[in-house]
Structure formats: structure tokens, C-alpha cells
Design an enzyme around this catalytic site. Structure first.
Site, PDB file in Angstrom:
ATOM      1  N   CYS A  84       0.685  -1.119   0.024  1.00 19.30           N
ATOM      2  CA  CYS A  84      -0.045   0.030   0.009  1.00 19.30           C
ATOM      3  C   CYS A  84       0.970   1.178  -0.142  1.00 19.30           C
ATOM      4  O   CYS A  84       1.635   1.620  -1.118  1.00 19.30           O
ATOM      5  CB  CYS A  84      -1.046  -0.036   1.125  1.00 19.30           C
ATOM      6  SG  CYS A  84      -2.444   1.016   0.868  1.00 19.30           S
ATOM      7  N   HIS A 172      -3.662  -5.455   0.491  1.00 15.54           N
ATOM      8  CA  HIS A 172      -3.135  -5.814   1.950  1.00 15.54           C
ATOM      9  C   HIS A 172      -3.203  -7.231   1.964  1.00 15.54           C
ATOM     10  O   HIS A 172      -4.116  -8.055   2.478  1.00 15.54           O
ATOM     11  CB  HIS A 172      -3.779  -5.234   2.932  1.00 15.54           C
ATOM     12  CG  HIS A 172      -3.507  -3.747   3.099  1.00 15.54           C
ATOM     13  ND1 HIS A 172      -2.672  -3.242   4.176  1.00 15.54           N
ATOM     14  CD2 HIS A 172      -4.275  -2.901   2.625  1.00 15.54           C
ATOM     15  CE1 HIS A 172      -2.764  -1.885   3.681  1.00 15.54           C
ATOM     16  NE2 HIS A 172      -3.839  -1.613   3.321  1.00 15.54           N
ATOM     17  N   GLU A 174      -1.675  -9.041   3.973  1.00 13.07           N
ATOM     18  CA  GLU A 174      -1.481  -9.790   5.325  1.00 13.07           C
ATOM     19  C   GLU A 174      -2.863 -10.059   5.995  1.00 13.07           C
ATOM     20  O   GLU A 174      -2.990 -10.524   7.111  1.00 13.07           O
ATOM     21  CB  GLU A 174      -0.574  -8.679   6.143  1.00 13.07           C
ATOM     22  CG  GLU A 174      -1.330  -7.343   6.718  1.00 13.07           C
ATOM     23  CD  GLU A 174      -0.892  -6.112   5.546  1.00 13.07           C
ATOM     24  OE1 GLU A 174      -1.325  -5.079   5.636  1.00 13.07           O
ATOM     25  OE2 GLU A 174      -0.594  -6.599   4.497  1.00 13.07           O
TER      26      GLU A 174
END
Length: 516
Positions: A84, A172, A174
Site C-alpha cells: 500500500c 493488503h 496480510e
């Protein structure tokens, strides 16, 4: 012995709410990593000797902020992954362009992978469900980067450097919402950075035991044992490492869950044969709390008295040189976040009220590199019971903040019984692990009830159950009505001091999880 820190990833934090998730995902593929501020000294980054670097997301806008990745990151010759904001600043620092998006993108999106050869998308399908959370976007990649994935709202969804192992993603990986996020992290960490997967529970136990033995030698160690997850795992690992050199002090405040005091002694003193000194301080706590109604005052009294009693008992142990604490990695990160300087030396997080000056003990923190989920897995590896390790969170002041207003012995006993019934039924109906936290609250108001032909005027118990990922926000748990009815009937019939049971349907916000 395996050097579990030999292959490691450095994560530079730009202020994303997801940064700790990045670290947890890296560790899930059995590779060690640490988080440091984005403005950490260049020499530190150079000397850290990471196999790869991850640049986190962040709340800033690249084009109106001077928050950039240190140039040393791109000079070391190690792979870099920008996530990001991390991608945006990396591209911009290499001659690309970032602008505010016409429309912010928050939520799930489909990206199309344009190139998956020897990069972060290796062995993945061309369409991927990902999680976006951004207001800016890369509009020009510059001469050094090429686009390797795109989406409808983010034409530059992922990039790769044409000559160097630098990669960036606008989404993202994660978060669990990104369907194959773990695969992307693994591709970067293992395949691109070449990290060996050394960070596993067996290696951590072996490493911790050796480090503790080297550090402590023949010294004695004191640990405040609360029965909570962190101190329990510290007790188990220290006992394996140094045996009788460890003395645990268990301060029984009288504010624990039903029979929890005896359970702590049973697990540690009887089954594990650990030296535990049990201090029955129930009356001291009740006396200190008499007439106190303010929640904050109650917390302070409980905390101070706990430390005072611990200090009294610790001073009686001859030749003790070390104080062990259950500091975990999230505590360490939080402490570093409170430090406004660029220093990468993270200050100690004293979770038992700090080191008493006159004791002059050295601090021993065997869990300071581990996240909570890793601590639990470590506990299982050390033979601690599953139900002890995976219990719901319990506040430091115990039932002291689940009894509204003044704390009395009668109130504590009433709440313990009611709370135990609620927990027992959650386990019986396989609901306990479906909720993040569940407990009873004692309300010091009376309500009329009828049991048989008898009129009763007794106290009210509120049941609270929530579902949450991070406990920053929470929704009330939609437990089945039949289940709630069963629990209510049991409490009213079995706990004579209760005539009414209510269920709390307040989320967070506006409410907090605990009532006080």
C-alpha cells in the site's frame, strides 16, 4: 543448536493498523521478523542483516508527506516488498507518480495478475480476491517498474522492478480477507528472499532454554504467577530451563474466577512440580476495597496492593537475582510506539508495575519476541492444558471490575457461581470458542422474582458475550435464545442471591467490553 534468528525479515512501520498482521503472517511461514519505525537509523538497517525488507502501509499521502523509505533500503541489494503506502513511496522514490484517487477503495476487490514469473504471484491463479484500503494510487510507474497486476479501480495493483528484487502491492496481503495473502507473503519471504523456515515452536523452545541457562547461570529467579496465559507459559519454560532455581509467587486476591486459585496450584505446584508460594491475600484486598465505588480507584488499589504484596514476598527469597515477566512482542511494539525519538532500542515494558528500586533485580523476559498466538502454541509445546492457554481474556483487576460499585465478599461469591455456570454451558454447547470473550457482571441492584411460591428480592446478573478480532471494536454475540434461557434458569435456580438475569446487547463502540 539452530540459530532461529539467522534468516530474518525487517518490517519498517509507516503507521498502518495492519503492521503487526504483516509480522504475524511472516512468522506463520516459519520465518523470524521484527517491526521497527520507518525512520530508524540507516546504520541500524544496514547492520540488521535482513534477508528482505517489507515496507508497511500507512495513513499518510505520499505526495503531500515527507515520510519516505530510507534510501539505504534500496541500496543493500536485498529484496523489498512495499505494501500500500510502502509501494507508493517506493515507486515515487524511483521516479514514479502517485496521486489522490478519484474514489477511495476500501474492501474486497478482484485483481488480474498480468505476470507471475519468478515473482510474488508465482504458482497463483490469474484472478485473485484481495483486500484494498487506500485513498491514493500509483498513476505512473516510471522507467524502473512494470505493472504485474491490476484491478478495475487500481490499474496499478502490483508492480515489480525490472532489474532488482523490488515488489509492491496496492492491496493488503496480510489480512485474512486477501484470499491467498499467505501465499504472497511466503513467495516473497521464502522463494524470493531465500529464508530458511527455522522459526517453529520446537526450535523456539530449544533456543529459549539455552538462552535462559546462559543468562541466568546458577542464579535464582522470581516470577509473579497470575494464572494468565503469559505468566503461565513463562513459568513452564523457566521450569524446563532452570528447574528449582525458579520460585513463583501466586498472590490470591480473591477476585479470580471460581476455583481458579486451586486450579493454578494444581497445574503448577502439583502436576509440574514447580516451586509456587501461594499468598492468601483475599481479606487484605477486601479490606482495601471496602467502601470504594469508583472503577478507576478500584483498579489503582488492586494494582498497588498486588505489587506491594509481591514485593513483600519477593524480598524474603534469598539470593534472587532475576525478576521474570510475561512481556510479549505486542507490549514491546506498544512501548516503542510511545517513544517519539528515532531510537531503535526499545524500552522495557514492565507489566507487573515496574521493578521495585530496592530489589535491584535484573529483568528476564523469555516471551518478548513472541506474539500472543505464538505464546499459546509455545505453551502447548511445553505441555500446558489447552483450556488454560485458550481461555478468554481476563482483566488484571479480575472480578473487581465486573462487580459494579463496592466489592463485598458476598458479591464476589455470587458472581463467581453465576459466571462459572455461563462458562460451563458455553463449553457444553461448543460455543465457548465461537465468542471472543464471555463473562458475568454483578449488578448491585435488587429485583423482585418468584421461585416456586416464594417471592424473592435479590440481585441481578448481566451476561456479556462479544465477537471481536482485535478487541478495539466488538459486536455482541448472537447466542441462541434457547441457550440463554437455559443459562438464565440455571443461574436463578442455583445461585440463591440472584433473581434476574439480563443479556447485554451493546457493541463496542458505543460500549466498552468490560462494564467498568
Amino acid at each position: 543448536m539452530t540459530d532461529i534468528h539467522n534468516h530474518k525479515i525487517l518490517i519498517l512501520d509507516f503507521g498502518s493498523q495492519y503492521t503487526q498482521l504483516i509480522a504475524r503472517r511472516v512468522r506463520e511461514v516459519d520465518v523470524f521478523c521484527e517491526i521497527f519505525p520507518h525512520d530508524v537509523a540507516a546504520d541500524f538497517i544496514k547492520n540488521y542483516q535482513a534477508k528482505g525488507i517489507i515496507l508497511s502501509g500507512g495513513p499518510e499521502s505520499v505526495y503531500d508527506s515527507d515520510v519516505k523509505a530510507p534510501e539505504i533500503v534500496f541500496e543493500l541489494g536485498v529484496p523489498v516488498l512495499g505494501i500500500c503506502y510502502g509501494m507508493q513511496t517506493m515507486v515515487m522514490q524511483h521516479g514514479g507518480e502517485v496521486k489522490g484517487a478519484d474514489q477511495s477503495e476500501f474492501g474486497k476487490a478482484i485483481i488480474n495478475i498480468l505476470n507471475s514469473t519468478n515473482n510474488i504471484f508465482s504458482n497463483m491463479e490469474h484472478e485473485q480476491l484481495v483486500w484494498m484500503s487506500h485513498s491514493d494510487k500509483v498513476t505512473q510507474t516510471g522507467e524502473h517498474f512494470e505493472i504485474i497486476a491490476s484491478s478495475t479501480n487500481a490499474p496499478v495493483a502490483a508492480v515489480a522492478h525490472k532489474n532488482k528484487p523490488f515488489f509492491g502491492v496496492q492491496f493488503h496481503p496480510e489480512t485474512t480477507h486477501t484470499e491467498n495473502g499467505k501465499q504472497i507473503i511466503e513467495n516473497f519471504v521464502v522463494n524470493i528472499c531465500g529464508c530458511d523456515t527455522l522459526w517453529n515452536i520446537e526450535n523456539i523452545i530449544e533456543n529459549d532454554i539455552k538462552e535462559i541457562k546462559q543468562k541466568v547461570g546458577t542464579d535464582k529467579v522470581i516470577l509473579g504467577l497470575s494464572g494468565g496465559v503469559d505468566s503461565s507459559v513463562v513459568a513452564a519454560i523457566l521450569h524446563q530451563a532452570i528447574g528449582d532455581q525458579l520460585t513463583c509467587i501466586f498472590v490470591d486476591t480473591g477476585l479470580l474466577r471460581l476455583n481458579e486459585d486451586d486450579q493454578v496450584m494444581q497445574v503448577f505446584a502439583e502436576h509440574m512440580d514447580i516451586n509456587v508460594i501461594r499468598i492468601n491475600a483475599k481479606n487484605r484486598f477486601l479490606d482495601a476495597l471496602r467502601g470504594i465505588c469508583d472503577p478507576e480507584q478500584k483498579r489503582k488499589i488492586i494494582g498497588k496492593l498486588f505489587v506491594d504484596i509481591f514485593d513483600e514476598e519477593a524480598a524474603k527469597i534469598e539470593n534472587a537475582k532475576w525478576l521474570a515477566q510475561g512481556t510479549i512482542y505486542s507490549d514491546v511494539i506498544e512501548s516503542a510506539g510511545n517513544n517519539q525519538s528515532k531510537a531503535h532500542v526499545i524500552k522495557s515494558h514492565h507489566n507487573v508495575g515496574g521493578l521495585p528500586k530496592e530489589m535491584k533485580l535484573k529483568l528476564l523476559e523469555p516471551l518478548r519476541e513472541l506474539f500472543k498466538d505464538e505464546v499459546r502454541k509455545l505453551g502447548l509445546g511445553l505441555g500446558l492444558p489447552y483450556n488454560m492457554l485458550y481461555r478468554h481474556p481476563f482483566p488484571g483487576p479480575g472480578l473487581g471490575v465486573r462487580i459494579l460499585g463496592e466489592i463485598k465478599k458476598e458479591y464476589v461469591e455470587t458472581l463467581q457461581k453465576a459466571d462459572a455456570i455461563f462458562t460451563e454451558e458455553l463449553y457444553k454447547h461448543n460455543l465457548y470458542h465461537d465468542v471472543s470473550q464471555a463473562f458475568g457482571v454483578f449488578l448491585p441492584v435488587k429485583s423482585v422474582g418468584v421461585v416456586g411460591d416464594q417471592r424473592r428480592y435479590e440481585y441481578v446478573i448481566a451476561l456479556r458475550a462479544v465477537v471481536s478480532i482485535d478487541f478495539m471494536t466488538a459486536t455482541w454475540a448472537n447466542l441462541p435464545y434457547d441457550f440463554l434461557s437455559l443459562v438464565s434458569n440455571r443461574i436463578v435456580n442455583e445461585v440463591k442471591q440472584v433473581s434476574r438475569v439480563v443479556y447485554d446487547v451493546t457493541g463496542k463502540p458505543p460500549g466498552t467490553i468490560e462494564w467498568e
